[in-house]
Design a protein around this motif. Structure first.
Motif, PDB file in Angstrom:
ATOM      1  N   VAL A  85       8.350   5.112 -11.884  1.00  0.00           N
ATOM      2  CA  VAL A  85       7.771   5.137 -10.540  1.00  0.00           C
ATOM      3  C   VAL A  85       6.252   5.045 -10.624  1.00  0.00           C
ATOM      4  O   VAL A  85       5.602   4.290  -9.881  1.00  0.00           O
ATOM      5  CB  VAL A  85       8.209   6.417  -9.800  1.00  0.00           C
ATOM      6  N   LYS A  86       5.684   5.815 -11.513  1.00  0.00           N
ATOM      7  CA  LYS A  86       4.237   5.803 -11.711  1.00  0.00           C
ATOM      8  C   LYS A  86       3.753   4.409 -12.092  1.00  0.00           C
ATOM      9  O   LYS A  86       2.706   3.938 -11.623  1.00  0.00           O
ATOM     10  CB  LYS A  86       3.885   6.813 -12.807  1.00  0.00           C
ATOM     11  N   GLY A  87       4.514   3.720 -12.926  1.00  0.00           N
ATOM     12  CA  GLY A  87       4.136   2.382 -13.335  1.00  0.00           C
ATOM     13  C   GLY A  87       4.080   1.413 -12.175  1.00  0.00           C
ATOM     14  O   GLY A  87       3.139   0.613 -12.062  1.00  0.00           O
ATOM     15  N   TYR A  88       5.082   1.452 -11.298  1.00  0.00           N
ATOM     16  CA  TYR A  88       5.072   0.549 -10.151  1.00  0.00           C
ATOM     17  C   TYR A  88       3.836   0.776  -9.295  1.00  0.00           C
ATOM     18  O   TYR A  88       3.191  -0.185  -8.843  1.00  0.00           O
ATOM     19  CB  TYR A  88       6.331   0.741  -9.305  1.00  0.00           C
ATOM     20  N   LEU A  89       3.486   2.027  -9.059  1.00  0.00           N
ATOM     21  CA  LEU A  89       2.350   2.319  -8.199  1.00  0.00           C
ATOM     22  C   LEU A  89       1.026   1.963  -8.871  1.00  0.00           C
ATOM     23  O   LEU A  89       0.177   1.287  -8.278  1.00  0.00           O
ATOM     24  CB  LEU A  89       2.377   3.792  -7.791  1.00  0.00           C
ATOM     25  N   LEU A  90       0.832   2.388 -10.118  1.00  0.00           N
ATOM     26  CA  LEU A  90      -0.464   2.188 -10.761  1.00  0.00           C
ATOM     27  C   LEU A  90      -0.714   0.726 -11.107  1.00  0.00           C
ATOM     28  O   LEU A  90      -1.842   0.231 -10.972  1.00  0.00           O
ATOM     29  CB  LEU A  90      -0.567   3.059 -12.010  1.00  0.00           C
ATOM     30  N   ARG A  91       0.316   0.010 -11.571  1.00  0.00           N
ATOM     31  CA  ARG A  91       0.116  -1.421 -11.855  1.00  0.00           C
ATOM     32  C   ARG A  91      -0.262  -2.162 -10.571  1.00  0.00           C
ATOM     33  O   ARG A  91      -1.103  -3.073 -10.594  1.00  0.00           O
ATOM     34  CB  ARG A  91       1.383  -2.038 -12.464  1.00  0.00           C
ATOM     35  N   HIS A  92       0.372  -1.776  -9.479  1.00  0.00           N
ATOM     36  CA  HIS A  92       0.073  -2.417  -8.201  1.00  0.00           C
ATOM     37  C   HIS A  92      -1.385  -2.172  -7.808  1.00  0.00           C
ATOM     38  O   HIS A  92      -2.097  -3.116  -7.406  1.00  0.00           O
ATOM     39  CB  HIS A  92       1.021  -1.866  -7.136  1.00  0.00           C
ATOM     40  N   LEU A  93      -1.848  -0.954  -7.918  1.00  0.00           N
ATOM     41  CA  LEU A  93      -3.238  -0.660  -7.575  1.00  0.00           C
ATOM     42  C   LEU A  93      -4.205  -1.393  -8.500  1.00  0.00           C
ATOM     43  O   LEU A  93      -5.254  -1.881  -8.047  1.00  0.00           O
ATOM     44  CB  LEU A  93      -3.482   0.849  -7.628  1.00  0.00           C
ATOM     45  N   ARG A  94      -3.867  -1.476  -9.772  1.00  0.00           N
ATOM     46  CA  ARG A  94      -4.743  -2.199 -10.693  1.00  0.00           C
ATOM     47  C   ARG A  94      -4.789  -3.694 -10.355  1.00  0.00           C
ATOM     48  O   ARG A  94      -5.841  -4.340 -10.470  1.00  0.00           O
ATOM     49  CB  ARG A  94      -4.275  -2.000 -12.143  1.00  0.00           C
ATOM     50  N   TRP A  95      -3.648  -4.237  -9.949  1.00  0.00           N
ATOM     51  CA  TRP A  95      -3.624  -5.651  -9.550  1.00  0.00           C
ATOM     52  C   TRP A  95      -4.578  -5.874  -8.382  1.00  0.00           C
ATOM     53  O   TRP A  95      -5.322  -6.865  -8.358  1.00  0.00           O
ATOM     54  CB  TRP A  95      -2.191  -6.047  -9.181  1.00  0.00           C
ATOM     55  N   TRP A  96      -4.596  -4.966  -7.435  1.00  0.00           N
ATOM     56  CA  TRP A  96      -5.468  -5.124  -6.272  1.00  0.00           C
ATOM     57  C   TRP A  96      -6.938  -4.944  -6.615  1.00  0.00           C
ATOM     58  O   TRP A  96      -7.816  -5.503  -5.944  1.00  0.00           O
ATOM     59  CB  TRP A  96      -5.060  -4.149  -5.172  1.00  0.00           C
ATOM     60  N   GLU A  97      -7.243  -4.182  -7.640  1.00  0.00           N
ATOM     61  CA  GLU A  97      -8.644  -3.982  -8.016  1.00  0.00           C
ATOM     62  C   GLU A  97      -9.327  -5.288  -8.394  1.00  0.00           C
ATOM     63  O   GLU A  97     -10.560  -5.390  -8.326  1.00  0.00           O
ATOM     64  CB  GLU A  97      -8.741  -2.991  -9.177  1.00  0.00           C
ATOM     65  N   ARG A  98      -8.553  -6.283  -8.775  1.00  0.00           N
ATOM     66  CA  ARG A  98      -9.126  -7.570  -9.186  1.00  0.00           C
ATOM     67  C   ARG A  98      -9.318  -8.523  -8.013  1.00  0.00           C
ATOM     68  O   ARG A  98      -9.742  -9.676  -8.216  1.00  0.00           O
ATOM     69  CB  ARG A  98      -8.219  -8.221 -10.248  1.00  0.00           C
ATOM     70  N   ARG A  99      -9.002  -8.093  -6.812  1.00  0.00           N
ATOM     71  CA  ARG A  99      -9.046  -8.976  -5.647  1.00  0.00           C
ATOM     72  C   ARG A  99     -10.273  -8.691  -4.786  1.00  0.00           C
ATOM     73  O   ARG A  99     -10.613  -7.526  -4.558  1.00  0.00           O
ATOM     74  CB  ARG A  99      -7.782  -8.799  -4.788  1.00  0.00           C
TER      75      ARG A  99
END
Length: 579
Positions: A272-286
């Motif tokens: 669960v933590k992975g889904y949330l944190l990877r998603h937030l990291r993906w957005w940091e590049r936008r």
């Protein structure tokens, strides 16, 4: 990581400070062009940051400038103050934003209620009470009075419980089974299922003194939904952009934060933590903020054309709902677990309630869509009724009404009866169903005398499209693959029966399985795609005379490189639905 996310909330909220009004009840971020009036839009900009600030304070994080919101709560709910927010009417946007205030009171009253004096509390309580009897949209909006009531419960303001019971009973009628809700009596099963229906249900299950059994049902349903929803996320954290309200951006992952908040261990906390944190990291590049640091309207970049009619300048701050886990103590299993990568998932996963088939290839996700539509929202056909939506390539909106470059018809079969000047596409699929676990099909009518049945079949890394076209008129046709970012250069290849485009952002191509249509690569107008500002679109074009015709093609989308090249050079599958 917990401290990093606390800092992220503070960083997102800090740019709002200069835009507070003198009385602190309004946050004026710019020109409001939404359906609701300026007062409601300024309340929205004030209230939505509380979705992140309330968990921050509940988890003992510091909130700079908290006094701004406290003064705003006191003045905005005071009928005698010039910045009074006004009493809500039926279906009023104020009700939506009052839910954020109710949530803050329920979660952290010591920060958002206790510092107010007696008369201020009385006025805030009366103002929140005024929303409970008001009519709402017949969808996820029924949860807003429920959330307001949670706040009233927590701070000891009495109200008529029967009004809330009626809301919960109505929400029960939207339950479909297998983890899925509809957002009201509609065909919509989009992100409002995870970030609204389930998210609010999980808040209720944690915060309500529930003697009616709703909370346990909400937890059980969310646990089942998690098994399907994980298929919407790519290995790099990207979610499939699909449906309305995409300007809420990383609210797409808010569900993953609500699970630990409500104690629903449907999946290991590390996953669960992975889904949330990877998603937030993906957005940091936008590039999703302007030079002023404010969140913009758009998805992958500022793109006002993406907005719905109800999006005001403060709307994107709904994205702060994703930071709900900050309310959990640092010793909670969500925080102490090691982040886990995406587990081995099936390459093809049908989700009949959504009328969709999810496909994984190269770590990316493609959603094949068959049933949903929403004619009311701006660009509803593009947001719901395209054939495929990609975590890597997104989807495109038209930027004009003439020709293929303005139409940007990725993942669509576009048809013209005026020699290619104006095109029509699938808008409202009818008779949809999933078949055999890998195919979804529907029938659509761009004109009364043109009937098209479309089958979409997952065949990773390809997907296959089969169309039976029955037409009483001559038609020009254009069928697009995915649109790829062309800013860093693009290599094109076209010929009879194929078109492909390769760029650093990825490879996309389409092959006509009957070899009859001509391939071309179209430079779409800028600002059409939700992820890339300028794109190239491989497409097949042809003409149809009156009669019955079959069109078949295979579409590939992949990261650029050897894998994409190898897949493109191999013959694609040829057997899909409808054949």
């Amino acid at each position: 990581m917990r401290q990093e996310l606390q800092g992220r909330v503070r960083d997102l909220v800090a740019p709002l400070v200069p835009y507070f009004s003198a009385g602190r009840a309004r946050v004026r971020l710019g020109v409001n062009t939404a359906l609701h009036e300026d007062t409601a839009a300024e309340l929205e900009s004030f209230a939505r940051p509380l979705w992140g600030l309330a968990p921050l304070t509940a988890g003992k994080g510091t909130v700079p400038h908290a006094e701004l919101w406290l003064r705003g709560l006191a003045h905005g709910s005071d009928p005698a103050h010039p910045e009074y927010w006004g009493e809500p009417r039926d279906r009023d946007q104020r009700i939506v934003e009052m839910a954020a205030i109710g949530f803050a009171l329920a979660l952290a009253p010591e920060q958002w209620w206790d510092p107010l004096n007696g008369p201020e509390r009385d006025r805030l309580g009366r103002w929140l009470l005024s929303a409970l009897p008001r009519g709402t949209a017949d969808n996820n909006w029924h949860f807003f009075p429920v959330l307001i009531a949670l706040g009233l419960d927590r701070v000891g303001v009495p109200y008529d419980r029967s009004a809330i019971t009626a809301r919960l009973a109505r929400l029960e009628t939207f339950w479909l089974g297998d983890g899925w809700y509809a957002d009201g009596p509609t065909e919509r099963r989009d992100y409002y299922v995870p970030w609204a229906m389930h998210f609010y249900g999980l808040l209720y299950s944690r915060l309500a003194a529930d003697g009616e059994g709703y909370g346990e049902r909400f937890r059980e349903r969310a646990a089942r939904f998690a098994l399907d929803f994980r298929h919407w996320f790519a290995d790099d954290g990207a979610a499939v952009p699909y449906g309305r309200s995409l300007t809420y951006r990383w609210a797409q992952a808010a569900f993953w934060g609500a699970l630990p908040f409500a104690g629903v261990d449907a999946l290991p906390w590390g996953e669960v933590k992975g889904y949330l944190l990877r998603h937030l990291r993906w957005w940091e590049r936008r590039p999703v903020t302007g030079t002023d640091g404010l969140l913009s309207i758009g998805y992958g970049y500022p793109q006002p054309a993406l907005a719905e009619q109800y999006n005001a300048p403060g709307s994107p701050y709904w994205s702060l709902k994703t930071f709900l886990p900050l309310a959990l103590p640092e010793e909670h299993g969500f925080w102490t677990a090691a982040e886990k990568p995406v587990p081995a998932l099936p390459a093809v996963h049908a989700q009949p309630h959504a009328g969709a088939v999810l496909m994984r290839a190269f770590g990316d996700v493609t959603l094949l869509a068959g049933r949903q539509h929403h004619a009311w929202v701006r660009h509803g056909a593009e947001k719901y009724a395209k054939f495929a939506y990609s975590s890597r390539f997104g989807f495109s909106l038209p930027n004009g009404s003439l020709g293929l470059a303005q139409g940007a018809y990725d993942s669509m079969l576009a048809l013209s009866d005026d020699h290619g000047a104006h095109y029509r596409v699938r808008e409202e699929p009818a008779g949809p169903e999933t078949e055999g676990g890998d195919t979804v099909h529907s029938t659509w009518r761009p004109w009364p005398d043109v009937e098209i049945t479309t089958w979409l079949t997952a065949a990773p890394p390809w997907h296959l499209r089969t169309h039976r076209v029955r037409t009483a008129r001559s038609l020009h046709t254009a069928e697009g693959a995915f649109a790829v970012d062309r800013d860093a250069g693009v290599e094109r290849e076209t010929g009879t029966g194929y078109a492909g485009a390769s760029a650093p952002a990825g490879f996309t191509g389409v092959r006509d399985l009957d070899g009859l249509r001509e391939g071309e690569v179209i430079d779409c107008l800028p600002g059409t795609n939700v992820l890339a500002r300028r794109t190239a679109l491989p497409a097949l074009t042809g003409r149809l005379e009156p009669g019955e015709h079959w069109l078949r093609c295979a579409v590939l989308g992949a990261p650029d490189g050897r894998e994409a090249e190898a897949a493109w050079l191999r013959p694609p599958p040829t057997t899909g639905g409808g054949t």
